[in-house]
Design a protein around this motif. Structure first.
Motif, PDB file in Angstrom:
ATOM      1  N   VAL A 144      77.005  55.510 -89.845  1.00 46.10           N
ATOM      2  CA  VAL A 144      77.597  56.812 -89.522  1.00 46.10           C
ATOM      3  C   VAL A 144      77.999  57.457 -90.839  1.00 46.10           C
ATOM      4  N   GLY A 145      77.497  58.672 -91.092  1.00 46.74           N
ATOM      5  CA  GLY A 145      77.746  59.356 -92.358  1.00 46.74           C
ATOM      6  C   GLY A 145      79.204  59.734 -92.532  1.00 46.74           C
ATOM      7  N   ALA A 146      79.595  59.896 -93.788  1.00 44.17           N
ATOM      8  CA  ALA A 146      80.962  60.307 -94.096  1.00 44.17           C
ATOM      9  C   ALA A 146      81.283  61.627 -93.393  1.00 44.17           C
ATOM     10  N   ASN A 147      82.468  61.711 -92.833  1.00 44.56           N
ATOM     11  CA  ASN A 147      82.991  62.911 -92.168  1.00 44.56           C
ATOM     12  C   ASN A 147      82.222  63.365 -90.938  1.00 44.56           C
ATOM     13  N   SER A 148      81.423  62.487 -90.355  1.00 45.60           N
ATOM     14  CA  SER A 148      80.717  62.851 -89.118  1.00 45.60           C
ATOM     15  C   SER A 148      81.677  62.780 -87.935  1.00 45.60           C
ATOM     16  N   VAL A 149      81.345  63.547 -86.890  1.00 47.13           N
ATOM     17  CA  VAL A 149      82.083  63.435 -85.623  1.00 47.13           C
ATOM     18  C   VAL A 149      81.089  62.942 -84.578  1.00 47.13           C
ATOM     19  N   VAL A 150      81.302  61.731 -84.100  1.00 47.43           N
ATOM     20  CA  VAL A 150      80.329  61.083 -83.210  1.00 47.43           C
ATOM     21  C   VAL A 150      80.896  61.059 -81.791  1.00 47.43           C
ATOM     22  N   VAL A 151      80.178  61.701 -80.865  1.00 43.96           N
ATOM     23  CA  VAL A 151      80.660  61.719 -79.480  1.00 43.96           C
ATOM     24  C   VAL A 151      79.592  61.188 -78.508  1.00 43.96           C
ATOM     25  N   ASN A 152      78.474  60.718 -79.052  1.00 44.55           N
ATOM     26  CA  ASN A 152      77.433  60.112 -78.220  1.00 44.55           C
ATOM     27  C   ASN A 152      77.062  58.752 -78.797  1.00 44.55           C
ATOM     28  N   ASN A 153      76.404  57.938 -77.970  1.00 41.99           N
ATOM     29  CA  ASN A 153      75.981  56.615 -78.442  1.00 41.99           C
ATOM     30  C   ASN A 153      75.106  56.736 -79.678  1.00 41.99           C
ATOM     31  N   VAL A 154      75.233  55.762 -80.543  1.00 42.33           N
ATOM     32  CA  VAL A 154      74.370  55.708 -81.725  1.00 42.33           C
ATOM     33  C   VAL A 154      73.464  54.491 -81.553  1.00 42.33           C
ATOM     34  N   LEU A 155      72.163  54.727 -81.617  1.00 40.99           N
ATOM     35  CA  LEU A 155      71.216  53.630 -81.392  1.00 40.99           C
ATOM     36  C   LEU A 155      71.281  52.626 -82.542  1.00 40.99           C
ATOM     37  N   PRO A 156      70.939  51.354 -82.242  1.00 44.36           N
ATOM     38  CA  PRO A 156      70.943  50.350 -83.306  1.00 44.36           C
ATOM     39  C   PRO A 156      70.031  50.770 -84.450  1.00 44.36           C
ATOM     40  N   LEU A 157      70.427  50.419 -85.667  1.00 41.32           N
ATOM     41  CA  LEU A 157      69.627  50.622 -86.881  1.00 41.32           C
ATOM     42  C   LEU A 157      69.270  52.078 -87.157  1.00 41.32           C
ATOM     43  N   THR A 158      70.045  52.997 -86.620  1.00 41.75           N
ATOM     44  CA  THR A 158      69.807  54.407 -86.944  1.00 41.75           C
ATOM     45  C   THR A 158      70.965  54.924 -87.802  1.00 41.75           C
ATOM     46  N   THR A 159      70.764  56.132 -88.357  1.00 41.93           N
ATOM     47  CA  THR A 159      71.807  56.775 -89.159  1.00 41.93           C
ATOM     48  C   THR A 159      72.140  58.100 -88.496  1.00 41.93           C
ATOM     49  N   VAL A 160      73.419  58.387 -88.317  1.00 43.89           N
ATOM     50  CA  VAL A 160      73.813  59.692 -87.784  1.00 43.89           C
ATOM     51  C   VAL A 160      74.726  60.377 -88.790  1.00 43.89           C
ATOM     52  N   VAL A 161      74.606  61.711 -88.864  1.00 42.22           N
ATOM     53  CA  VAL A 161      75.441  62.484 -89.795  1.00 42.22           C
ATOM     54  C   VAL A 161      75.824  63.814 -89.139  1.00 42.22           C
ATOM     55  N   GLY A 162      76.891  64.406 -89.628  1.00 43.17           N
ATOM     56  CA  GLY A 162      77.228  65.783 -89.263  1.00 43.17           C
ATOM     57  C   GLY A 162      78.182  65.917 -88.097  1.00 43.17           C
ATOM     58  N   ILE A 163      78.416  67.208 -87.742  1.00 46.68           N
ATOM     59  CA  ILE A 163      79.338  67.550 -86.653  1.00 46.68           C
ATOM     60  C   ILE A 163      78.627  68.511 -85.706  1.00 46.68           C
TER      61      ILE A 163
END
Ligand SMILES: CC(C)(COP(=O)(O)OP(=O)(O)OC[C@H]1O[C@@H](n2cnc3c(N)ncnc32)[C@H](O)[C@@H]1OP(=O)(O)O)[C@@H](O)C(=O)NCCC(=O)NCCS
Length: 215
Positions: A144-163
Motif C-alpha cells: 500500500v503506497g504512502a498516504n493512500s486511502v484504502v477502502v476496498n480489498n487489496v489482492l495478494p501481491l498487488t500494489t495500490v496507491v492514491g485516494i
C-alpha cells in the motif's frame, strides 16, 4: 523457542536498510516496544481485564506514540518502523512479517460494534500515512503506497496507491473480488459499504477541489 524480543530484533535488523545494531534495536525502536506492550495488553484483554488492558495499551502509546487496541490480533515479526501516529483498531488482524510505517491507520468506518477493522495478511507492507479503513483484506505480500486511502480489498501481491487507492503495476484485476475475508454474522456489510462509498466521495471531492485550485 526463540524469545519474541530476539525474533523481533532479528527481523528488524534484516528489514531496516539502516542496519541497526542490537543495542539500537532493543533500546531505540518504538515499534519493537509497542509489539511487546501489546502482547501484555492482549493477554489481559483475553483474561477479561479490559480496563487494565486498556491502561496497559495506553502506557505503551505514551511511550511509543503507537496506539494498538488490546483486542487487535497481531502475528509474528511485525515491524512498525518509526511508528509515531500508528493506530490499530480493536478488530484488526495482522499476519506474520508485516511492515507498517509511521502514520498508518487500520481503522473502522461503521459505528456498529463487531468486525469493522481490516485484516492484513502475511508479508504486506503499508506505506507511511496509509489509511486502511473498514473490514477489508490487504492480501498476502500486497503493498500500500504512502498516504493512500484504502477502502476496498487489496489482492495478494498487488500494489495500490492514491485516494481512493487504485491498483498499479502487475497483478491488477478489472473487478476485484468484493467481500473476500468478511466474516459472516456480526458484520454490517450495508453500513460498511455506504460508509466506504461516502469516504470515496469525500476523497474525490477533495481531489476535484485540489485540481480546481491548481487551475
Ligand atoms: C507504493 C510503492 C510501494 C510503489 O512502488 P513501485 O512498485 O516501485 O511503483 P512505482 O514507483 O513504479 O509507481 C507506480 C505508479 O504509482 C505511483 N505512485 C507510487 N507511489 C505512490 C504514492 N504513494 N501515492 C500516489 N501514487 C504513487 C507512481 O507515480 C507511478 O504512477 P505512474 O504509473 O502513473 O507513473 C511506493 O511508491 C511507496 O509508496 N512505498 C512506501 C514507502 C514509504 O512509506 N516509505 C517510508 C519510509 S520512512
Amino acid at each position: 523457542m526463540t524469545p519474541e524480543i530476539v525474533e523481533l530484533g532479528r527481523s528488524i535488523r534484516a528489514r531496516d536498510p539502516a542496519r541497526p545494531s542490537w543495542f539500537e534495536v532493543i533500546f531505540s525502536y518504538p515499534g519493537l516496544h509497542a509489539v511487546l506492550w501489546h502482547r501484555l495488553a492482549h493477554r489481559l484483554w483475553g483474561w477479561g481485564l479490559r480496563g487494565l488492558a486498556r491502561f496497559t495499551s495506553h502506557l505503551g502509546r505514551m511511550l511509543t506514540g503507537i496506539e494498538i487496541h488490546p483486542g487487535a490480533r497481531i502475528g509474528r515479526r511485525l515491524f512498525i518502523d518509526h511508528g509515531m501516529g500508528v493506530v490499530i483498531g480493536e478488530t484488526a488482524t495482522i499476519g506474520n512479517d508485516v511492515t507498517i510505517y509511521h502514520g498508518v491507520t487500520l481503522g473502522g468506518l461503521s459505528l456498529k460494534p463487531g468486525k469493522r477493522h481490516p485484516d492484513v495478511a502475511d508479508g504486506a507492507i503499508l506505506g507511511a500515512g496509509a489509511q486502511v479503513l473498514g473490514p477489508i483484506t490487504v492480501g498476502e505480500g500486497a503493498r500500500v503506497g504512502a498516504n493512500s486511502v484504502v477502502v476496498n480489498n487489496v489482492l495478494p501481491l498487488t500494489t495500490v496507491v492514491g485516494i481512493p487507492a487504485r491498483c498499479v503495476g502487475e497483478g491488477c484485476l478489472e473487478t476485484p473480488t468484493v467481500g473476500y475475508g468478511l466474516p459472516a454474522g456480526e458484520a454490517d456489510p450495508l453500513g460498511e459499504r455506504m460508509a466506504a462509498i461516502e469516504a470515496e466521495l469525500r476523497a474525490l471531492r477533495a481531489q476535484l477541489e485540489q485540481q480546481r485550485k491548481a487551475g
